[in-house]
Design an enzyme around this catalytic site. Sequence first.
Site, PDB file in Angstrom:
ATOM      1  CB  THR A 242      -0.968   0.036   1.212  1.00  0.00           C
ATOM      2  OG1 THR A 242      -0.206  -0.136   2.402  1.00  0.00           O
ATOM      3  CG2 THR A 242      -2.031  -1.045   1.129  1.00  0.00           C
TER       4      THR A 242
ATOM      5  CG  HIS B  38      -2.188 -15.710  -3.528  1.00  0.00           C
ATOM      6  ND1 HIS B  38      -2.683 -14.846  -2.587  1.00  0.00           N
ATOM      7  CD2 HIS B  38      -2.402 -16.947  -3.023  1.00  0.00           C
ATOM      8  CE1 HIS B  38      -3.172 -15.527  -1.551  1.00  0.00           C
ATOM      9  NE2 HIS B  38      -2.995 -16.807  -1.792  1.00  0.00           N
TER      10      HIS B  38
ATOM     11  CB  CYS C 100      -0.715 -20.206 -31.076  1.00  0.00           C
ATOM     12  SG  CYS C 100      -1.538 -20.427 -29.487  1.00  0.00           S
TER      13      CYS C 100
ATOM     14  CG  ASN D 213      -1.781  -6.070   9.507  1.00  0.00           C
ATOM     15  OD1 ASN D 213      -1.293  -6.137   8.382  1.00  0.00           O
ATOM     16  ND2 ASN D 213      -3.082  -6.056   9.719  1.00  0.00           N
TER      17      ASN D 213
HETATM   18  P1  NAD Z   1      -5.958  -7.732   3.000  1.00  0.00           P
HETATM   19  O1  NAD Z   1      -6.409  -6.652   2.092  1.00  0.00           O
HETATM   20  O2  NAD Z   1      -6.937  -8.743   3.473  1.00  0.00           O
HETATM   21  O3  NAD Z   1      -5.320  -7.085   4.315  1.00  0.00           O
HETATM   22  C1  NAD Z   1      -4.335  -6.098   4.234  1.00  0.00           C
HETATM   23  C2  NAD Z   1      -3.891  -5.789   5.669  1.00  0.00           C
HETATM   24  O4  NAD Z   1      -2.770  -4.940   5.581  1.00  0.00           O
HETATM   25  C3  NAD Z   1      -4.956  -5.069   6.508  1.00  0.00           C
HETATM   26  O5  NAD Z   1      -5.133  -5.780   7.715  1.00  0.00           O
HETATM   27  C4  NAD Z   1      -4.353  -3.674   6.754  1.00  0.00           C
HETATM   28  O6  NAD Z   1      -4.566  -3.233   8.072  1.00  0.00           O
HETATM   29  C5  NAD Z   1      -2.884  -3.918   6.545  1.00  0.00           C
HETATM   30  N1  NAD Z   1      -2.145  -2.784   5.988  1.00  0.00           N
HETATM   31  C6  NAD Z   1      -2.484  -1.985   4.951  1.00  0.00           C
HETATM   32  N2  NAD Z   1      -1.483  -1.132   4.692  1.00  0.00           N
HETATM   33  C7  NAD Z   1      -0.496  -1.402   5.602  1.00  0.00           C
HETATM   34  C8  NAD Z   1       0.795  -0.864   5.843  1.00  0.00           C
HETATM   35  N3  NAD Z   1       1.296   0.136   5.118  1.00  0.00           N
HETATM   36  N4  NAD Z   1       1.550  -1.416   6.843  1.00  0.00           N
HETATM   37  C9  NAD Z   1       1.059  -2.428   7.606  1.00  0.00           C
HETATM   38  N5  NAD Z   1      -0.170  -2.959   7.418  1.00  0.00           N
HETATM   39  C10 NAD Z   1      -0.923  -2.454   6.422  1.00  0.00           C
HETATM   40  O7  NAD Z   1      -4.703  -8.397   2.315  1.00  0.00           O
HETATM   41  P2  NAD Z   1      -4.171  -9.894   2.345  1.00  0.00           P
HETATM   42  O8  NAD Z   1      -4.226 -10.433   3.729  1.00  0.00           O
HETATM   43  O9  NAD Z   1      -2.857  -9.862   1.659  1.00  0.00           O
HETATM   44  O10 NAD Z   1      -5.234 -10.700   1.465  1.00  0.00           O
HETATM   45  C11 NAD Z   1      -5.753 -10.215   0.259  1.00  0.00           C
HETATM   46  C12 NAD Z   1      -5.464 -11.058  -0.981  1.00  0.00           C
HETATM   47  O11 NAD Z   1      -5.453 -10.224  -2.156  1.00  0.00           O
HETATM   48  C13 NAD Z   1      -4.095 -11.652  -0.965  1.00  0.00           C
HETATM   49  O12 NAD Z   1      -4.106 -12.796  -1.716  1.00  0.00           O
HETATM   50  C14 NAD Z   1      -3.279 -10.583  -1.659  1.00  0.00           C
HETATM   51  O13 NAD Z   1      -2.107 -11.027  -2.222  1.00  0.00           O
HETATM   52  C15 NAD Z   1      -4.196 -10.118  -2.773  1.00  0.00           C
HETATM   53  N6  NAD Z   1      -3.875  -8.712  -3.114  1.00  0.00           N
HETATM   54  C16 NAD Z   1      -2.632  -8.465  -3.599  1.00  0.00           C
HETATM   55  C17 NAD Z   1      -2.258  -7.165  -3.882  1.00  0.00           C
HETATM   56  C18 NAD Z   1      -0.850  -6.938  -4.382  1.00  0.00           C
HETATM   57  O14 NAD Z   1      -0.273  -7.808  -5.053  1.00  0.00           O
HETATM   58  N7  NAD Z   1      -0.232  -5.800  -4.064  1.00  0.00           N
HETATM   59  C19 NAD Z   1      -3.143  -6.114  -3.687  1.00  0.00           C
HETATM   60  C20 NAD Z   1      -4.441  -6.405  -3.208  1.00  0.00           C
HETATM   61  C21 NAD Z   1      -4.775  -7.737  -2.899  1.00  0.00           C
END
Ligand code: NAD
Length: 241
Positions: free
Chosen positions: A28, A121, A152, A213
């Site tokens: 993020t 993933h 193809c 987190n």
């Molecule tokens: P999630 O969205 O369920 O949870 C994200 C968590 O990260 C939240 O609990 C939030 O509080 C925390 N968070 C957000 N920004 C943060 C920061 N800067 N520092 C610390 N904590 C922070 O994500 P998940 O558990 O990874 O599950 C979602 C699924 O979707 C996974 O499979 C994920 O890989 C995929 N996804 C991937 C991407 C990517 O590749 N960047 C983006 C969105 C979702």
Amino acid sequence: MTDAIRQLQKIVDDSDNIVFFGGAGVSTESGIPDFRSVDGLYNQKYDYPPETILSHTFFERHTKEFFDFYRDKMICPDAKPNAAHKKLAELEQAGKLRAVVTQNIDGLHTLAGSKTVYELHGSVHRNYCRKCRRFYPAEYILRSRGVPVCECGGVIKPDVVLYEESLDDNCIRGAVAAISSAEVLIVAGSSLTVYPAAGFLHYFRGEHLVLINRDATPYDGMATLVMHEKVGEVLSQIKVG
Ligand code: NAD
């Protein structure tokens, strides 16, 4: 420097067998929205919920709509590694971190220089023809219109694990081996609610489980150190060597 940072610094200083397990929150700070935060993708409005669009069934039945969403939201060509990705690459280079296990599909750990990365993933940077198995980069998908097709004639599918699909066996084996033999497991940026990925934490037998987190997780009670802060801001304060 806070007490928690001091404690984390000591844990890092004392180990050369650290494994990192991360989720969407790790990216993020690179401008890629996560799924479950208030500004995450689940709280934005689409014709279908993201879990539905990112499912195998939806890919098969509504391939064009799948790719409209995938191009718009899942491929982020301008995103750059942030302080967390960079520090983890540095820790690996210094011989302290053994592996990164990630739920993310954005490829930013590799871009930051990490070598041993288990992408549970998959990755948006790998897309393959279902007919001839030729691989295509994310740019090819971005440049295409509608359903991307191979030279193809076969339909191209992202090498990303969609809902209803299973994880890759080799990737699972590598991630489980790294976690189960680690001394320190740093878990960050994951709501720890997406299975089977979140269940990987149960393989950890080491000494320190560190959770970084922004929001609370169901695993907070299991950790030696919990920090409800931004992972990039925390890791950027850690000194290597
Ligand atoms: P999630 O969205 O369920 O949870 C994200 C968590 O990260 C939240 O609990 C939030 O509080 C925390 N968070 C957000 N920004 C943060 C920061 N800067 N520092 C610390 N904590 C922070 O994500 P998940 O558990 O990874 O599950 C979602 C699924 O979707 C996974 O499979 C994920 O890989 C995929 N996804 C991937 C991407 C990517 O590749 N960047 C983006 C969105 C979702």
